[in-house]
Design a protein around this motif. Sequence first.
Motif, mmCIF file in Angstrom:
data_model
loop_
_atom_site.group_PDB
_atom_site.id
_atom_site.type_symbol
_atom_site.label_atom_id
_atom_site.label_comp_id
_atom_site.label_asym_id
_atom_site.label_seq_id
_atom_site.Cartn_x
_atom_site.Cartn_y
_atom_site.Cartn_z
ATOM 1 N N VAL A 92 3.356 -1.617 -6.872
ATOM 2 C CA VAL A 92 4.012 -2.727 -6.963
ATOM 3 C C VAL A 92 5.665 -2.648 -6.652
ATOM 4 O O VAL A 92 6.322 -3.475 -6.005
ATOM 5 C CB VAL A 92 3.926 -3.435 -8.424
ATOM 6 N N PHE A 93 6.076 -1.560 -7.305
ATOM 7 C CA PHE A 93 7.583 -1.063 -7.125
ATOM 8 C C PHE A 93 7.963 -0.905 -5.716
ATOM 9 O O PHE A 93 9.104 -1.445 -5.229
ATOM 10 C CB PHE A 93 7.966 -0.007 -7.883
ATOM 11 N N MET A 94 7.239 -0.385 -4.826
ATOM 12 C CA MET A 94 7.673 0.282 -3.589
ATOM 13 C C MET A 94 7.655 -1.232 -2.630
ATOM 14 O O MET A 94 8.596 -1.477 -1.822
ATOM 15 C CB MET A 94 6.680 1.273 -3.275
ATOM 16 N N PHE A 95 6.647 -1.988 -3.049
ATOM 17 C CA PHE A 95 6.430 -3.188 -2.066
ATOM 18 C C PHE A 95 7.584 -4.321 -2.233
ATOM 19 O O PHE A 95 8.028 -4.799 -1.360
ATOM 20 C CB PHE A 95 5.033 -3.870 -2.290
ATOM 21 N N VAL A 96 7.849 -4.366 -3.680
ATOM 22 C CA VAL A 96 8.854 -5.235 -4.157
ATOM 23 C C VAL A 96 10.541 -4.778 -3.600
ATOM 24 O O VAL A 96 11.036 -5.495 -3.153
ATOM 25 C CB VAL A 96 9.211 -5.599 -5.667
ATOM 26 N N THR A 97 10.423 -3.351 -3.529
ATOM 27 C CA THR A 97 11.805 -2.901 -3.161
ATOM 28 C C THR A 97 11.927 -2.880 -1.696
ATOM 29 O O THR A 97 13.140 -2.958 -1.248
ATOM 30 C CB THR A 97 11.961 -1.718 -4.175
ATOM 31 N N TYR A 98 10.820 -2.383 -1.156
ATOM 32 C CA TYR A 98 11.067 -2.141 0.408
ATOM 33 C C TYR A 98 10.292 -3.081 1.486
ATOM 34 O O TYR A 98 10.467 -2.536 2.542
ATOM 35 C CB TYR A 98 10.982 -0.369 0.759
#
Length: 534
Positions: free
Chosen positions: A386-392
């Motif tokens: 979730v963090f990686m998709f939202v950020t990048y």
Amino acid sequence: MLDFPRWKVGSIIGLLVALCLLAIPSFLPESTTSKWGNIPHPHINLGLDLAGGSYLLLEADTADLAATRIEAMRDSVAGTMRNGSPRIEIGDISTRGGQLTFLLRDPSQVDAARERLLAITGGGAGMSGQREWDINVVDTSRFVLKPTEAGLTQAIDTAMNDATEVVRRRIDELGTREPTIVRQGATRIVVQVPGLKNPQALKDLLGKTAKLEFKLVDETANPADLVKGIAPVGSQVLPYPGNPLGVPFIAVKRSVIISGDQLADARQEFEPQTNAPQVAITFNAVGGRRFAKVTTDNTGKPFAIILDNQVISAPNINEPILGGRASISGNFTVESANALAITLRSGKLPVALKTIAESTVSPDLGKDSIRAGVLASIVAALLVIVFMFVTYGRFGLYANLAVVINILVIVAVMAMLNATLTLPGIAGFVLTIGTAVDANVLINERIREERRRGRSVVQSVELGYKEASRTIFEANVTHAITGVIMLLLGSGPVKGFAVVLLIGICTSVFTAVTFTRMMVALWLRKNRPTTINI
């Protein structure tokens, strides 16, 4: 950096697909994979804390080893003095006080006796170059041989190395998978056997020295003296629980006519007439000839079968036994006879071992640990995704795909290496998931910097991977150094953590850098975007 010809793309995809397929059996129950027949299905083995099983801490009886060395040297001294040319006459050899003492009948043979003693003691020095025995002459004709501290230390180290291998062979005979058998300190051995449901059987198996000896019975001994522990000169008193005379002791000659070192095989069988369990033993060529000669020369006389200084039986030699085979009978069950056969096949322990600590881990506790570990891994993976998709965005999606593939690749590599997964290993697994995207964070942030400087999409991506790769490599090298140190110096849980960490470092670098770079390169080649959202 972004040049990926078809052969390279095919090689990377083919390798990752193969590894992902090899990871599948580890997620399936063994009852399912066992039906696959000859299809290769490497499987991760679960450690003691996950599969349940037995833990034993064994300690060597160094006092017993010292006494055994004294007795062995006693036999060597008696033999070399008696069989050499010229024969050297000596009195009885005393072993009191932890040393050998004997008197020469002819004082003029002192120099010859010393030369023979130096020969059987290795010139007074062992392999370490330190003296193992002190040889002194007292009152012109009395020899005193005393073991040195350095010699005993060397003997203990050698015996412990041999004992570790004997323990390993005995446990392997049980058919267990992935036991952990390691030395701890100078005189201890740690034994961990995952999945073993009968720890008492393991203790009984490892507690037997399995020192098998055949000795002639001294028929001149007085039964009344045996109870007092008194035997004729040249004989010794040993316990004999099954003595038909009712006296639980028997006198046997000190000299060993044949020993367990000359065994070639031992199997549990059934006695033809009574169908009672027994142990059939087969001697090697040297032992077979020796046994044939002894039984031929002593037909009609009783001989004792001795295991760990206790007489099992003392049958009469009714006729010469020429086939190199014999049987050991007694009050055996099938299980005890099979256990004795295993101990005899694996060889005798060079030093007695006693259990000083033990514990049993329930498989239910292991299931709880696995459930908690899997849950932690899933939660960690979801949060990272979730963090990686939202950020990048798209680049975060590529990183997430790399994380999922990395998990499968770690499992596949561990399965191919026949590695054992422990509870600390699961912790290393979760840590690897969290750190697997570090490389992608560095790469993506570098790409952002290049875009802010006004570079094109292709240039930004190419420089981002190129410049970040150096930092990624250096950071993972420092992690790997730490992991190697833990692997070499650690044991048990620390080593399990290090194994997963090192495998995770190698696989995450490949998936996070090479695999994501390939996906990005294919996307750029197909769409040729003029801007990216990162």
